[in-house]
Enzyme design. Sequence first.
Site, short mmCIF file in Angstrom:
data_model
loop_
_atom_site.label_atom_id
_atom_site.label_comp_id
_atom_site.label_asym_id
_atom_site.label_seq_id
_atom_site.Cartn_x
_atom_site.Cartn_y
_atom_site.Cartn_z
N LYS A 1 0.82 -1.21 0.00
CA LYS A 1 0.00 0.00 0.00
C LYS A 1 0.86 1.27 0.00
O LYS A 1 2.07 1.22 0.28
CB LYS A 1 -0.94 -0.05 1.21
CG LYS A 1 -1.93 -1.21 1.16
CD LYS A 1 -2.92 -1.16 2.32
CE LYS A 1 -3.90 -2.32 2.26
NZ LYS A 1 -4.94 -2.25 3.34
N PHE B 1 -15.26 4.31 7.29
CA PHE B 1 -13.89 4.63 6.89
C PHE B 1 -13.68 4.59 5.37
O PHE B 1 -12.56 4.77 4.90
CB PHE B 1 -12.90 3.68 7.58
CG PHE B 1 -13.12 2.20 7.28
CD1 PHE B 1 -12.66 1.63 6.11
CD2 PHE B 1 -13.78 1.39 8.20
CE1 PHE B 1 -12.85 0.29 5.84
CE2 PHE B 1 -13.98 0.04 7.94
CZ PHE B 1 -13.50 -0.51 6.75
N THR C 1 -5.56 -7.09 10.70
CA THR C 1 -5.79 -5.80 10.06
C THR C 1 -5.17 -4.65 10.84
O THR C 1 -4.54 -3.76 10.28
CB THR C 1 -7.32 -5.55 9.91
OG1 THR C 1 -7.90 -6.68 9.27
CG2 THR C 1 -7.61 -4.30 9.11
N ASN D 1 -1.95 0.14 6.95
CA ASN D 1 -1.51 -1.19 7.39
C ASN D 1 -0.67 -1.94 6.34
O ASN D 1 -0.62 -3.16 6.34
CB ASN D 1 -2.69 -2.02 7.90
CG ASN D 1 -3.71 -2.30 6.84
OD1 ASN D 1 -3.56 -1.88 5.70
ND2 ASN D 1 -4.75 -3.02 7.20
N HIS E 1 -2.08 -5.46 1.49
CA HIS E 1 -3.38 -6.11 1.29
C HIS E 1 -3.15 -7.58 1.03
O HIS E 1 -2.14 -7.95 0.42
CB HIS E 1 -4.09 -5.48 0.07
CG HIS E 1 -5.22 -6.31 -0.44
ND1 HIS E 1 -6.46 -6.31 0.15
CD2 HIS E 1 -5.29 -7.21 -1.47
CE1 HIS E 1 -7.25 -7.15 -0.50
NE2 HIS E 1 -6.57 -7.70 -1.49
P1 ATP Z 1 -7.09 -5.88 3.21
O1 ATP Z 1 -8.44 -6.12 2.56
O2 ATP Z 1 -6.47 -4.56 2.81
O3 ATP Z 1 -6.16 -7.04 3.04
P2 ATP Z 1 -8.21 -6.71 5.72
O4 ATP Z 1 -8.89 -7.76 4.91
O5 ATP Z 1 -7.34 -7.12 6.85
O6 ATP Z 1 -7.32 -5.77 4.79
P3 ATP Z 1 -10.66 -5.21 5.61
O7 ATP Z 1 -11.69 -5.35 6.69
O8 ATP Z 1 -10.89 -5.87 4.29
O9 ATP Z 1 -9.27 -5.66 6.25
O10 ATP Z 1 -10.44 -3.64 5.42
C1 ATP Z 1 -9.83 -3.14 4.24
C2 ATP Z 1 -8.88 -2.04 4.60
O11 ATP Z 1 -9.62 -0.93 5.10
C3 ATP Z 1 -7.91 -2.36 5.76
O12 ATP Z 1 -6.80 -3.10 5.35
C4 ATP Z 1 -7.53 -0.99 6.24
O13 ATP Z 1 -6.57 -0.36 5.38
C5 ATP Z 1 -8.87 -0.26 6.12
N1 ATP Z 1 -9.64 -0.33 7.37
C6 ATP Z 1 -10.29 -1.40 7.88
N2 ATP Z 1 -10.90 -1.12 9.03
C7 ATP Z 1 -10.64 0.19 9.26
C8 ATP Z 1 -11.00 1.11 10.29
N3 ATP Z 1 -11.76 0.74 11.33
N4 ATP Z 1 -10.55 2.39 10.19
C9 ATP Z 1 -9.80 2.79 9.14
N5 ATP Z 1 -9.43 1.99 8.13
C10 ATP Z 1 -9.83 0.70 8.19
MG MG Z 2 -9.98 -7.37 3.14
#
Ligand code: ATP
Ligand code: MG
Length: 139
Positions: free
Chosen positions: A11, A59, A93, A114, A117
Amino acid sequence: MTGNTTFTMIKPDAFAAGSTGLILNKIIENGFKIKALRLTALSKEKAEAFYAVHSERPFFNSLVEFMTSGPIVAAILEKENAVENFRKLIGATNPADAAEGTIRKLYATSIQYNAVHGSDSDENALIEGNFFFNQFDRH
Ligand code: ATP
Ligand code: MG
């Protein structure tokens, strides 16, 4: 049976911090083969489409702004049970909850910033890989 392919993005936070090489090295050290790799950037439209599943989340706008803030590195990775093994390697996450030694523990700075992805299913790995890579792409 589970698939052997997943999709990842380094990212904008991790790219800007100069962590791309170390993250790719960690991925390789953990037995993943890089099948495709591209330095690119997301437009607002592409970021909204990629994260459409989160469009109702509070978010969402902040996430789209973040994901369009600079270059990203997209990659297709291969290993047995790739989706699950890669999610294990990247960690939770929120880096505060991520296990020691995981990529997010090492390189992420917040639940939003974070670092990486990882696809969450074989089906999404295929969709997301196709989103960034086309076998007919030539430069
Ligand atoms: P990714 O899909 O990026 O691999 P993930 O599957 O662990 O991450 P998701 O729930 O799919 O998490 O969320 C997608 C992305 O949105 C997260 O990786 C993070 O960058 C952002 N995100 C998730 N939760 C929050 C939150 N509560 N506040 C801000 N950003 C968030
Ligand atoms: Mg995800």
